[in-house]
Design an enzyme around this catalytic site. Structure first.
Site, PDB file in Angstrom:
ATOM      1  CD  GLN A   1       3.644   5.773   2.548  1.00 43.75           C
ATOM      2  OE1 GLN A   1       2.658   5.245   2.062  1.00 43.75           O
ATOM      3  NE2 GLN A   1       4.559   5.083   3.213  1.00 43.75           N
TER       4      GLN A   1
ATOM      5  CB  CYS B   1       5.289   2.458   7.661  1.00 47.03           C
ATOM      6  SG  CYS B   1       4.886   3.897   6.655  1.00 47.03           S
ATOM      7  CG  LEU B   2       6.501   1.103   1.653  1.00 46.07           C
ATOM      8  CD1 LEU B   2       5.866   1.532   0.339  1.00 46.07           C
ATOM      9  CD2 LEU B   2       7.521   0.002   1.423  1.00 46.07           C
TER      10      LEU B   2
ATOM     11  CG  HIS C   1       0.474   6.892   5.245  1.00 43.06           C
ATOM     12  ND1 HIS C   1       1.631   7.417   5.771  1.00 43.06           N
ATOM     13  CD2 HIS C   1       0.720   5.562   5.095  1.00 43.06           C
ATOM     14  CE1 HIS C   1       2.529   6.450   5.945  1.00 43.06           C
ATOM     15  NE2 HIS C   1       2.001   5.315   5.546  1.00 43.06           N
TER      16      HIS C   1
ATOM     17  CG  HIS D   1      -0.546   1.624   7.235  1.00 38.74           C
ATOM     18  ND1 HIS D   1       0.383   1.240   8.179  1.00 38.74           N
ATOM     19  CD2 HIS D   1       0.143   2.338   6.302  1.00 38.74           C
ATOM     20  CE1 HIS D   1       1.577   1.712   7.829  1.00 38.74           C
ATOM     21  NE2 HIS D   1       1.468   2.375   6.695  1.00 38.74           N
ATOM     22  CD  GLU D   2      -1.301   2.736   2.708  1.00 40.88           C
ATOM     23  OE1 GLU D   2      -0.838   3.885   2.623  1.00 40.88           O
ATOM     24  OE2 GLU D   2      -0.571   1.747   2.907  1.00 40.88           O
TER      25      GLU D   2
ATOM     26  N   GLY E   1       0.855  -1.178   0.000  1.00 44.53           N
ATOM     27  CA  GLY E   1       0.000   0.000   0.000  1.00 44.53           C
ATOM     28  C   GLY E   1       0.887   1.223   0.000  1.00 44.53           C
TER      29      GLY E   1
HETATM   30 NI    NI Z   1       2.889   3.464   5.648  1.00 43.99          NI
END
Ligand code: NI
Length: 171
Positions: free
Chosen positions: A51, A89-90, A136, A132-133, A46
């Site tokens: 991001q 998380c990225l 963000h 989660h998204e 995701g």
């Molecule tokens: Ni994330």
């Protein structure tokens, strides 16, 4: 499509609530294409527009072995139950944490054609990714949801396999 660099914890763009998309046009669809490419390049499941440095309320969900899809202006309109989950998380590379997430969620959003959609998920990785998204685009990261600092764990070594290990998903 262009792979854009992932922004990391400490970058202010991740902390600013993203702006609502007023019109789903080709520029948004190009953003969706870039986000999808960037998500796969980073081996994520995701990604949210902040991001890659874009302050708009657009997210991509890319569950393993499933077609990725975009959600524009996503909003969790229903959540119920609780569960403790391992999360990554990225934008926070090299760490995993344990957070409390809902058991089931319903998200309302627009799809890439500007049509209203509702996505329901219960007890799976999709439910986790939806929360989660959506976090963000509200300027929140999972590290804000830790119950205690000890719930954040530094990984011993960077991931070496391109597809990650089971339970290693980042978004
Ligand atoms: Ni994330």
């Amino acid at each position: 499509m262009t792979v854009r660099p992932i922004r990391y914890l400490g970058d202010p763009v991740l902390r600013k609530p993203a702006k609502k998309v007023s019109r789903v046009d080709d520029s948004i669809r190009r953003l969706i294409a870039d986000m999808t490419e960037s998500m796969y390049a980073a081996h994520g499941v995701g990604i949210a527009a902040p991001q890659i440095g874009v302050g708009l309320r657009v997210v991509i969900i890319g569950m393993p072995d499933e077609e990725p899809f975009a959600l524009i202006n996503p909003e969790v309109i229903k959540r119920s139950g609780e569960r403790r989950l391992d999360e990554g998380c990225l934008s926070v590379p090299g760490y995993r944490g344990t957070v409390t997430r809902s058991l089931s969620v319903v998200v309302k959003a627009l799809d890439e054609n500007g049509r209203e959609v509702r996505v329901k998920a219960e007890g799976d990785m999709l439910a986790q990714a939806l929360e989660h998204e959506t976090d963000h685009v509200n300027g929140l990261l999972y590290v804000d949801r830790l119950n205690a600092k000890t719930d954040l764990v530094k990984l011993a070594a960077p991931r070496t396999t391109p597809d990650g290990r089971e339970g290693d998903e980042e978004a």
